[in-house]
Design a protein around this motif. Structure first.
Motif, mmCIF file in Angstrom:
data_model
loop_
_atom_site.group_PDB
_atom_site.id
_atom_site.type_symbol
_atom_site.label_atom_id
_atom_site.label_comp_id
_atom_site.label_asym_id
_atom_site.label_seq_id
_atom_site.Cartn_x
_atom_site.Cartn_y
_atom_site.Cartn_z
ATOM 1 N N PRO A 72 77.691 45.072 95.050
ATOM 2 C CA PRO A 72 76.381 45.503 94.546
ATOM 3 C C PRO A 72 76.332 47.005 94.309
ATOM 4 O O PRO A 72 76.953 47.790 95.027
ATOM 5 C CB PRO A 72 75.417 45.083 95.660
ATOM 6 C CG PRO A 72 76.259 45.024 96.898
ATOM 7 C CD PRO A 72 77.613 44.585 96.448
ATOM 8 N N SER A 73 75.596 47.402 93.282
ATOM 9 C CA SER A 73 75.459 48.819 92.948
ATOM 10 C C SER A 73 74.167 49.376 93.537
ATOM 11 O O SER A 73 73.087 48.832 93.306
ATOM 12 C CB SER A 73 75.448 49.004 91.425
ATOM 13 O OG SER A 73 75.094 50.329 91.089
ATOM 14 N N ARG A 74 74.275 50.475 94.291
ATOM 15 C CA ARG A 74 73.085 51.139 94.834
ATOM 16 C C ARG A 74 72.333 51.883 93.733
ATOM 17 O O ARG A 74 71.104 51.898 93.696
ATOM 18 C CB ARG A 74 73.507 52.111 95.944
ATOM 19 C CG ARG A 74 72.353 52.911 96.557
ATOM 20 C CD ARG A 74 72.846 53.880 97.613
ATOM 21 N NE ARG A 74 73.792 54.847 97.075
ATOM 22 C CZ ARG A 74 73.438 55.967 96.453
ATOM 23 N NH1 ARG A 74 72.146 56.268 96.275
ATOM 24 N NH2 ARG A 74 74.356 56.800 96.005
ATOM 25 N N LEU A 75 73.079 52.468 92.801
ATOM 26 C CA LEU A 75 72.456 53.278 91.749
ATOM 27 C C LEU A 75 71.861 52.442 90.627
ATOM 28 O O LEU A 75 71.022 52.929 89.868
ATOM 29 C CB LEU A 75 73.490 54.252 91.164
ATOM 30 C CG LEU A 75 74.074 55.274 92.142
ATOM 31 C CD1 LEU A 75 75.135 56.112 91.455
ATOM 32 C CD2 LEU A 75 72.971 56.162 92.711
ATOM 33 N N HIS A 76 72.293 51.196 90.529
ATOM 34 C CA HIS A 76 71.812 50.312 89.466
ATOM 35 C C HIS A 76 71.340 49.011 90.100
ATOM 36 O O HIS A 76 72.078 48.024 90.119
ATOM 37 C CB HIS A 76 72.915 50.059 88.442
ATOM 38 C CG HIS A 76 73.476 51.323 87.842
ATOM 39 N ND1 HIS A 76 72.857 51.989 86.808
ATOM 40 C CD2 HIS A 76 74.575 52.051 88.162
ATOM 41 C CE1 HIS A 76 73.560 53.067 86.501
ATOM 42 N NE2 HIS A 76 74.603 53.135 87.311
ATOM 43 N N PRO A 77 70.130 48.998 90.649
ATOM 44 C CA PRO A 77 69.628 47.833 91.382
ATOM 45 C C PRO A 77 69.733 46.553 90.557
ATOM 46 O O PRO A 77 69.407 46.534 89.362
ATOM 47 C CB PRO A 77 68.160 48.188 91.651
ATOM 48 C CG PRO A 77 68.134 49.681 91.631
ATOM 49 C CD PRO A 77 69.136 50.093 90.602
ATOM 50 N N LYS A 87 69.396 48.185 106.922
ATOM 51 C CA LYS A 87 69.352 49.429 106.159
ATOM 52 C C LYS A 87 70.258 49.352 104.934
ATOM 53 O O LYS A 87 69.902 49.826 103.839
ATOM 54 C CB LYS A 87 69.775 50.593 107.059
ATOM 55 C CG LYS A 87 69.820 51.948 106.361
ATOM 56 C CD LYS A 87 70.341 53.026 107.296
ATOM 57 C CE LYS A 87 70.471 54.363 106.568
ATOM 58 N NZ LYS A 87 71.054 55.414 107.436
ATOM 59 N N GLN A 88 71.434 48.755 105.102
ATOM 60 C CA GLN A 88 72.361 48.630 103.979
ATOM 61 C C GLN A 88 71.779 47.744 102.885
ATOM 62 O O GLN A 88 71.887 48.051 101.701
ATOM 63 C CB GLN A 88 73.699 48.054 104.464
ATOM 64 C CG GLN A 88 74.489 48.999 105.364
ATOM 65 C CD GLN A 88 75.714 48.325 105.946
ATOM 66 O OE1 GLN A 88 75.618 47.237 106.512
ATOM 67 N NE2 GLN A 88 76.870 48.965 105.808
ATOM 68 N N ARG A 121 68.641 47.202 102.235
ATOM 69 C CA ARG A 121 67.547 47.907 101.564
ATOM 70 C C ARG A 121 68.068 48.916 100.550
ATOM 71 O O ARG A 121 67.533 49.043 99.447
ATOM 72 C CB ARG A 121 66.664 48.600 102.606
ATOM 73 C CG ARG A 121 65.752 47.638 103.371
ATOM 74 C CD ARG A 121 65.029 48.352 104.481
ATOM 75 N NE ARG A 121 64.101 47.466 105.188
ATOM 76 C CZ ARG A 121 63.599 47.716 106.389
ATOM 77 N NH1 ARG A 121 63.951 48.843 107.039
ATOM 78 N NH2 ARG A 121 62.767 46.866 106.960
ATOM 79 N N GLU A 122 69.129 49.642 100.939
ATOM 80 C CA GLU A 122 69.710 50.617 100.018
ATOM 81 C C GLU A 122 70.221 49.953 98.747
ATOM 82 O O GLU A 122 70.200 50.537 97.663
ATOM 83 C CB GLU A 122 70.864 51.361 100.698
ATOM 84 C CG GLU A 122 70.424 52.391 101.733
ATOM 85 C CD GLU A 122 71.618 53.060 102.391
ATOM 86 O OE1 GLU A 122 72.733 52.479 102.325
ATOM 87 O OE2 GLU A 122 71.448 54.146 102.969
ATOM 88 N N LEU A 123 70.668 48.709 98.891
ATOM 89 C CA LEU A 123 71.252 47.995 97.755
ATOM 90 C C LEU A 123 70.248 47.075 97.059
ATOM 91 O O LEU A 123 70.612 46.356 96.134
ATOM 92 C CB LEU A 123 72.453 47.159 98.235
ATOM 93 C CG LEU A 123 73.628 47.970 98.796
ATOM 94 C CD1 LEU A 123 74.629 47.060 99.467
ATOM 95 C CD2 LEU A 123 74.287 48.777 97.688
ATOM 96 N N ASN A 124 68.990 47.119 97.523
ATOM 97 C CA ASN A 124 67.944 46.262 96.949
ATOM 98 C C ASN A 124 68.325 44.786 97.019
ATOM 99 O O ASN A 124 68.159 44.022 96.066
ATOM 100 C CB ASN A 124 67.674 46.657 95.484
ATOM 101 C CG ASN A 124 67.133 48.067 95.369
ATOM 102 O OD1 ASN A 124 65.962 48.331 95.638
ATOM 103 N ND2 ASN A 124 68.014 48.988 94.980
#
Length: 593
Positions: free
Chosen positions: A185-190, A580-581, A583-586
């Motif tokens: 999964p991309s954090r910057l591109h939910p 937390k992880q 959530r960061e990755l939506n």
């Protein structure tokens, strides 16, 4: 001034060092108490040195407290062993070190979960959970060093042939290459995901389009696959190769010296055959029941349908009334006895079949050769003799028969062929035999009746665009595998470098042009700006080392393998992510219904 930990390794000392003061560090392989004289086999990466201490040694009390697998540093003096105590199995077997001092560098807490010394076979779960201990064992240590040396030799051989090593991305886009992707999964591109590459397939083709000529890489590949004894369920390494302006034979000519050289270098005492034959895929299935035949076994199966069509053997005669059905014979030289036939029937039943039909030939009372068995009686003398002649068999030999749709019975027939070869001692030992399997079908029918790629989707169809305008199931690809001793070592192909042919090839497999542009946009775009004809292959490093190490399980040649359930028992993977992880990755985990 003496080094802090060692003046020599545990394999370096010999009689030339007698009288010298030395310092060794390593693991305590084992401790032996010979009535007031203590002996330690001290082990490091390089080997073993025997250390002794008697009651006069200032290190005696400290040595008396240490146990197996403690890490220690020992000071001492090199002594020559008495002639009667020389150990010819060790490079250091002519000397020993009289200990004068000992420092504990790392003690073992509690009992060892598994021993390192000795050949005790522990459950794989224990071995993988404590893999760092397992790797200290001599066999595993040798396997890993073999692997390292094989990779080094491969690199040298590739460089010597004018290949250059380039690295390709580990985080990339998803690509349909025959297995499930591992998604990231991309954090910057939910909501969007990268994929770990199943292979560097598209990148190595782009390297050719970019003007580089001969590429290779020792490449990590990631596939979410069901495990097998010869396949890792998560990741593996391959020798990845690509070349520009080449034909299929050019690839074969470049690859053979590398692979054959590796086997000759690392399999001393075993014969490595240099006559790499080419076998069409359809013939490999017909003759051997497999697309990765073990040619150490000389048995070649044959289609004997015509001898059974309309015959008195009703089971096969009725079966052959259905179009597409065949009867295949497995010759069994020297297997001509009812006892052997019964053993093979038992094997067939273990494979889920009612049994295998058979004929065996024996000497009749009048001295002639006669056929025996239920099939022989039903067929009659003329047809059984015709079968014997067609198969090249004689008195004391046998033949076994399977019938139906070839795609159904061929896998069982292939395993039966292997079993017959082993049972009768026909399979050659201590050798490696190679064969290129060529002319793979481009497409196959799925269980739902749709057309799909049967192999690599990027291979060039034989006949180009014209071939794609006919029946897809009759199209062959410039696709090839290298088989060795029943394993697939290499897979490759001449690539489809023309956009119009690529679009058509994917269209036949149900991919519209828009999907091809979406999934392979970078490569299609590159091909529109001048792409050279190119091709290559990939060789499985793990499987090559497995064969060279004479191991039956690929996990024995991988440093930190997953178990059969794709779990890393040492590191605890896969594991549940922290909130937390997620959530960061939506992301959120939704239980499967």
């Amino acid at each position: 001034m003496m080094h802090a930990y060692r003046s020599h390794t545990c394999a370096a000392l010999n009689t030339a060092h007698v009288g010298q003061e030395v310092r060794l560090s390593g693991w305590v392989h084992r401790v032996r108490d010979h009535g007031g004289v203590l002996f330690i086999d001290l082990r490091d990466h390089y080997g073993i040195t025997q250390v002794l201490a008697d009651s006069d040694s200032p290190a005696f009390a400290a040595i008396d407290k240490i146990r197996a697998e403690w890490v220690v540093c020992i000071d001492g003096r090199v002594k020559a062993r008495d002639a009667s105590l020389v150990n010819p199995k060790l490079p250091t077997g002519e000397i020993e070190v009289y200990a004068t001092g000992l420092t504990v560098l790392g003690a073992v807490e509690g009992d060892l979960p598994m021993p390192v010394f000795g050949d005790v076979d522990y459950p794989e779960e224990t071995r993988l959970t404590y893999r760092f201990l397992d790797l200290r064992r001599d066999k595993l240590h040798r396997n890993m060093m073999l692997r390292s040396n094989v990779v080094r030799s491969i690199r040298n051989r590739m460089w010597d042939q004018g290949f250059n090593e380039f690295q390709t991305p580990i985080i990339t886009a998803s690509s349909p290459e025959g297995a499930r992707d591992f998604l990231v999964p991309s954090r910057l591109h939910p909501g969007k995901f990268y994929a770990l590459p199943q292979a560097p397939q598209q990148f190595k083709q782009l390297i050719m389009v970019s003007g580089f000529d001969r590429y290779f890489q020792i490449a990590p590949c990631f596939r979410d696959e069901d495990p097998r004894a010869d396949r890792s369920p998560t990741d593996f390494y391959q020798l990845d190769i690509e070349m520009s302006f080449v034909t299929q034979d050019d690839v074969f000519a470049a690859v053979q010296p590398v692979i054959q050289g590796i086997f000759e270098e690392f399999a001393p005492g075993k014969k490595v055959y240099s006559d790499w034959t080419k076998i069409a895929y359809r013939d490999s299935l017909k003759w051997y029941g497999s697309d990765k035949p073990d040619l150490r076994n000389p048995i070649k199966m044959a289609d004997v349908s015509e001898h059974f069509r309309g015959s008195g053997f009703a089971i096969f005669a009725k079966l052959l009334e259905t179009e597409g059905n065949e009867v295949r014979a497995i010759p069994a030289p020297t297997g001509g006895s009812r006892k052997f036939a019964d053993r093979m029937n038992a094997f067939a039943q273990k494979e889920g079949l009612p049994g295998m039909g058979y004929i065996f030939w024996r000497k009749a009372e009048d001295g002639s050769t006669e056929a025996a068995g239920p099939i022989a009686k039903a067929l009659g003398e003329e047809k059984t003799e015709a079968i014997r002649v067609a198969l090249g068999l004689d008195e004391g030999d046998a033949a076994f028969f399977l019938g139906g749709k070839p795609e159904v019975f061929e896998p069982v027939a292939g395993r039966a062929r292997n079993e017959i070869g082993r049972e009768l001692g026909l399979t050659e030992e201590n050798c490696f035999k190679f064969a290129w399997i060529v002319d793979f079908p481009m497409y196959e029918k799925t269980d739902e009746g749709a057309i799909d790629f049967s192999h690599n989707p990027f291979s060039m169809p034989q006949g180009g665009m014209e071939a794609l305008n006919g029946d897809p199931l009759k199209v062959y690809a410039y696709q090839y595998d290298l088989a060795c001793n029943g394993y697939e070592l290499i897979s490759g192909g001449i690539r489809n470098h023309k956009p119009e042919i690529m679009y058509k090839a994917f269209e036949l497999a149900g991919y519209p042009n828009s999907e091809v542009d979406t999934r392979f946009g970078g490569m299609v775009k590159a091909f529109k700006y001048g792409a050279p004809p190119h091709g290559g292959c990939a060789a499985g490093i793990d499987r090559i080392v497995m064969l060279l190490a004479d191991e039956a399980n690929i996990r024995e040649v991988i440093m930190f393998p997953m178990n059969q359930r794709a779990e890393d028992l040492l590191m605890g993977a896969p594991s549940e992510p922290m909130l937390k992880q997620l959530r960061e990755l939506n992301l959120r985990v939704v239980p499967k219904e």
